[in-house]
Design a protein around this motif. Sequence first.
Motif, PDB file in Angstrom:
ATOM      1  N   GLY A   1       0.808  -1.210   0.000  1.00 49.05           N
ATOM      2  CA  GLY A   1       0.000   0.000   0.000  1.00 49.05           C
ATOM      3  C   GLY A   1       0.841   1.261   0.000  1.00 49.05           C
ATOM      4  N   ASP A   2       1.934   1.250   0.755  1.00 42.91           N
ATOM      5  CA  ASP A   2       2.848   2.406   0.746  1.00 42.91           C
ATOM      6  C   ASP A   2       3.385   2.664  -0.656  1.00 42.91           C
ATOM      7  OD1 ASP A   2       2.626   2.795   3.515  1.00 42.91           O
ATOM      8  OD2 ASP A   2       4.357   1.536   3.961  1.00 42.91           O
ATOM      9  N   GLY A   3       3.774   1.598  -1.352  1.00 43.09           N
ATOM     10  CA  GLY A   3       4.275   1.754  -2.708  1.00 43.09           C
ATOM     11  C   GLY A   3       3.196   2.238  -3.656  1.00 43.09           C
ATOM     12  N   HIS A   4       1.965   1.801  -3.424  1.00 43.87           N
ATOM     13  CA  HIS A   4       0.852   2.249  -4.258  1.00 43.87           C
ATOM     14  C   HIS A   4       0.601   3.747  -4.077  1.00 43.87           C
ATOM     15  CE1 HIS A   4      -2.784   1.993  -6.584  1.00 43.87           C
ATOM     16  NE2 HIS A   4      -3.514   2.459  -5.583  1.00 43.87           N
ATOM     17  N   VAL A   5       0.641   4.205  -2.821  1.00 42.32           N
ATOM     18  CA  VAL A   5       0.474   5.634  -2.565  1.00 42.32           C
ATOM     19  C   VAL A   5       1.559   6.425  -3.294  1.00 42.32           C
ATOM     20  CG1 VAL A   5       0.594   7.418  -0.785  1.00 42.32           C
ATOM     21  CG2 VAL A   5      -0.754   5.347  -0.389  1.00 42.32           C
ATOM     22  N   ALA A   6       2.789   5.941  -3.216  1.00 43.57           N
ATOM     23  CA  ALA A   6       3.887   6.636  -3.902  1.00 43.57           C
ATOM     24  C   ALA A   6       3.642   6.702  -5.401  1.00 43.57           C
ATOM     25  CB  ALA A   6       5.207   5.925  -3.611  1.00 43.57           C
ATOM     26  N   ALA A   7       3.122   5.613  -5.990  1.00 41.23           N
ATOM     27  CA  ALA A   7       2.857   5.594  -7.425  1.00 41.23           C
ATOM     28  C   ALA A   7       1.733   6.558  -7.795  1.00 41.23           C
ATOM     29  CB  ALA A   7       2.502   4.176  -7.871  1.00 41.23           C
ATOM     30  N   VAL A   8       0.714   6.627  -6.958  1.00 43.73           N
ATOM     31  CA  VAL A   8      -0.403   7.544  -7.216  1.00 43.73           C
ATOM     32  C   VAL A   8       0.071   8.992  -7.131  1.00 43.73           C
ATOM     33  CG1 VAL A   8      -2.647   8.343  -6.375  1.00 43.73           C
ATOM     34  CG2 VAL A   8      -2.163   5.901  -6.453  1.00 43.73           C
ATOM     35  N   VAL A   9       0.863   9.296  -6.100  1.00 40.41           N
ATOM     36  CA  VAL A   9       1.388  10.654  -5.940  1.00 40.41           C
ATOM     37  C   VAL A   9       2.275  11.012  -7.141  1.00 40.41           C
ATOM     38  CG1 VAL A   9       2.909  12.115  -4.555  1.00 40.41           C
ATOM     39  CG2 VAL A   9       1.218  10.654  -3.436  1.00 40.41           C
ATOM     40  N   ALA A  10       3.116  10.081  -7.568  1.00 44.42           N
ATOM     41  CA  ALA A  10       3.996  10.343  -8.702  1.00 44.42           C
ATOM     42  C   ALA A  10       3.206  10.593  -9.984  1.00 44.42           C
ATOM     43  CB  ALA A  10       4.956   9.172  -8.904  1.00 44.42           C
ATOM     44  N   ALA A  11       2.009  10.011 -10.059  1.00 37.69           N
ATOM     45  CA  ALA A  11       1.151  10.223 -11.226  1.00 37.69           C
ATOM     46  C   ALA A  11       0.397  11.546 -11.143  1.00 37.69           C
ATOM     47  CB  ALA A  11       0.164   9.077 -11.363  1.00 37.69           C
ATOM     48  N   GLY A  12       0.563  12.266 -10.030  1.00 36.57           N
ATOM     49  CA  GLY A  12      -0.043  13.580  -9.900  1.00 36.57           C
ATOM     50  C   GLY A  12      -1.448  13.582  -9.344  1.00 36.57           C
ATOM     51  N   LEU A  13      -1.868  12.464  -8.721  1.00 37.41           N
ATOM     52  CA  LEU A  13      -3.225  12.378  -8.186  1.00 37.41           C
ATOM     53  C   LEU A  13      -3.231  12.509  -6.668  1.00 37.41           C
ATOM     54  CD1 LEU A  13      -4.947   9.491 -10.174  1.00 37.41           C
ATOM     55  CD2 LEU A  13      -4.845  11.926 -10.716  1.00 37.41           C
ATOM     56  N   THR A  14      -4.366  12.937  -6.137  1.00 35.50           N
ATOM     57  CA  THR A  14      -4.583  12.980  -4.697  1.00 35.50           C
ATOM     58  C   THR A  14      -5.339  11.731  -4.261  1.00 35.50           C
ATOM     59  OG1 THR A  14      -6.751  14.059  -4.893  1.00 35.50           O
ATOM     60  CG2 THR A  14      -4.788  15.491  -4.822  1.00 35.50           C
ATOM     61  N   GLY A  15      -5.430  11.541  -2.948  1.00 30.96           N
ATOM     62  CA  GLY A  15      -6.189  10.418  -2.424  1.00 30.96           C
ATOM     63  C   GLY A  15      -7.648  10.486  -2.816  1.00 30.96           C
ATOM     64  N   ARG A  16      -8.211  11.676  -2.801  1.00 36.97           N
ATOM     65  CA  ARG A  16      -9.609  11.842  -3.182  1.00 36.97           C
ATOM     66  C   ARG A  16      -9.811  11.487  -4.651  1.00 36.97           C
ATOM     67  NH1 ARG A  16     -12.116  17.573  -1.894  1.00 36.97           N
ATOM     68  NH2 ARG A  16     -10.781  18.217  -3.643  1.00 36.97           N
ATOM     69  N   GLU A  17      -8.874  11.872  -5.496  1.00 34.71           N
ATOM     70  CA  GLU A  17      -9.024  11.601  -6.923  1.00 34.71           C
ATOM     71  C   GLU A  17      -8.933  10.109  -7.230  1.00 34.71           C
ATOM     72  OE1 GLU A  17      -7.304  15.945  -8.375  1.00 34.71           O
ATOM     73  OE2 GLU A  17      -5.960  14.208  -8.275  1.00 34.71           O
ATOM     74  N   ILE A  18      -8.059   9.394  -6.541  1.00 36.02           N
ATOM     75  CA  ILE A  18      -7.948   7.972  -6.833  1.00 36.02           C
ATOM     76  C   ILE A  18      -9.176   7.221  -6.345  1.00 36.02           C
ATOM     77  CG2 ILE A  18      -6.728   7.166  -4.761  1.00 36.02           C
ATOM     78  CD1 ILE A  18      -5.960   6.218  -8.428  1.00 36.02           C
ATOM     79  N   VAL A  19      -9.808   7.695  -5.278  1.00 32.86           N
ATOM     80  CA  VAL A  19     -11.044   7.072  -4.795  1.00 32.86           C
ATOM     81  C   VAL A  19     -12.167   7.265  -5.812  1.00 32.86           C
ATOM     82  CG1 VAL A  19     -12.880   7.265  -3.065  1.00 32.86           C
ATOM     83  CG2 VAL A  19     -10.502   7.153  -2.340  1.00 32.86           C
ATOM     84  N   VAL A  20     -12.330   8.476  -6.295  1.00 32.42           N
ATOM     85  CA  VAL A  20     -13.378   8.744  -7.280  1.00 32.42           C
ATOM     86  C   VAL A  20     -13.105   7.962  -8.567  1.00 32.42           C
ATOM     87  CG1 VAL A  20     -14.475  10.538  -8.668  1.00 32.42           C
ATOM     88  CG2 VAL A  20     -13.936  10.983  -6.268  1.00 32.42           C
ATOM     89  N   TRP A  21     -11.837   7.873  -8.953  1.00 31.17           N
ATOM     90  CA  TRP A  21     -11.486   7.087 -10.133  1.00 31.17           C
ATOM     91  C   TRP A  21     -11.877   5.632  -9.963  1.00 31.17           C
ATOM     92  CZ3 TRP A  21     -10.299   6.660 -15.051  1.00 31.17           C
ATOM     93  CH2 TRP A  21      -9.689   5.481 -15.502  1.00 31.17           C
ATOM     94  N   ARG A  22     -11.538   5.030  -8.817  1.00 33.46           N
ATOM     95  CA  ARG A  22     -11.879   3.620  -8.596  1.00 33.46           C
ATOM     96  C   ARG A  22     -13.383   3.408  -8.602  1.00 33.46           C
ATOM     97  NH1 ARG A  22      -8.408  -0.311  -6.809  1.00 33.46           N
ATOM     98  NH2 ARG A  22     -10.238  -1.590  -7.279  1.00 33.46           N
ATOM     99  N   SER A  23     -14.126   4.397  -8.118  1.00 31.22           N
ATOM    100  CA  SER A  23     -15.575   4.293  -8.162  1.00 31.22           C
ATOM    101  C   SER A  23     -16.073   4.253  -9.598  1.00 31.22           C
ATOM    102  CB  SER A  23     -16.211   5.474  -7.424  1.00 31.22           C
ATOM    103  OG  SER A  23     -17.620   5.439  -7.532  1.00 31.22           O
ATOM    104  N   ALA A  24     -15.454   5.017 -10.470  1.00 31.58           N
ATOM    105  CA  ALA A  24     -15.848   5.012 -11.884  1.00 31.58           C
ATOM    106  C   ALA A  24     -15.477   3.700 -12.559  1.00 31.58           C
ATOM    107  CB  ALA A  24     -15.187   6.170 -12.620  1.00 31.58           C
ATOM    108  N   VAL A  25     -14.454   3.025 -12.028  1.00 33.97           N
ATOM    109  CA  VAL A  25     -13.957   1.810 -12.666  1.00 33.97           C
ATOM    110  C   VAL A  25     -14.667   0.558 -12.161  1.00 33.97           C
ATOM    111  CG1 VAL A  25     -11.928   0.322 -12.992  1.00 33.97           C
ATOM    112  CG2 VAL A  25     -11.703   2.810 -13.111  1.00 33.97           C
TER     113      VAL A  25
END
Length: 274
Positions: A152-176
């Motif tokens: 999970g720590d590595g996943h957070v790092a990958a999301v941050v490196a992609a320029g997304l926030t925690g809120r954005e990745i949650v909304v994205w997963r909801s769409a997926v």
Amino acid sequence: MWTLYEPVHAITYFAPEPLAAFQQAGLKGFWRGYFAGRAAPLGPVGAAPVIASFFSFAPAMVARALPDVWQRAAPEETLRARLEGATETLGRLLADQPAGSVAEAADLLATAAAHVEPGGRVLGAANAALPVPDEPLARLWQAATTLREHRGDGHVAAVVAAGLTGREIVVWRSAVDIPREAIQPARGWTDEEWDATTRRLADLGWLDAQGRPTETGIAAHREIEAATDRAAAGPWEAVDVERLRTLLTPIAAACRTALPTTTPIGLPQPDSAS
């Protein structure tokens, strides 16, 4: 491997025994046990480190629990409660599993957990620093927990490196693949925040005008997942992965019986897990 060891960890959130253990320790209500249980390896921290490391939760939701939970149960008591609740659950769920196979799975998973890279992995490192239990079921759960937090720590790092926030990745997963009604209440974001984030993802080109994933978003998210896998790969070089896969498959299936079909964790169903 995540699809096989995550169910071992996730029983902590959905089985009755962990909830009862947290309540007995003084952590009344699900979310007090959740935030205290996951944060306890960090010590009696306030909300800020947990907002950062848990990543996808609304800050206001975290602040309702922390640091108040430590007045109800110290981290040491919380760690004891979470391990006791998890071990009791596994004892029930794995009662029909061969004891030797469970013990071998625990040993192999603990070997992998002993090889996690702590650098940049706050939750993974904090869990890896805890004593390794002697009892096989407790050792199995603790190793699964260390590995999932490391991943999970590595996943957070990958999301941050992609320029997304925690809120954005949650909304994205909801769409997926995770229904909004399942994930939004579990992460604490308001409707206004959710709708603003949907517009933001549309501006980024990740969602179309109907809120559906675009090819751009799918490709970018696929790279996030690939980066997550790369960051999590190291510990598996220390064990016979195919042997562990064989041992964990029936264990994971038994643990899945304690989990709802859809969870905010995003654990895929067995027929789609590969």
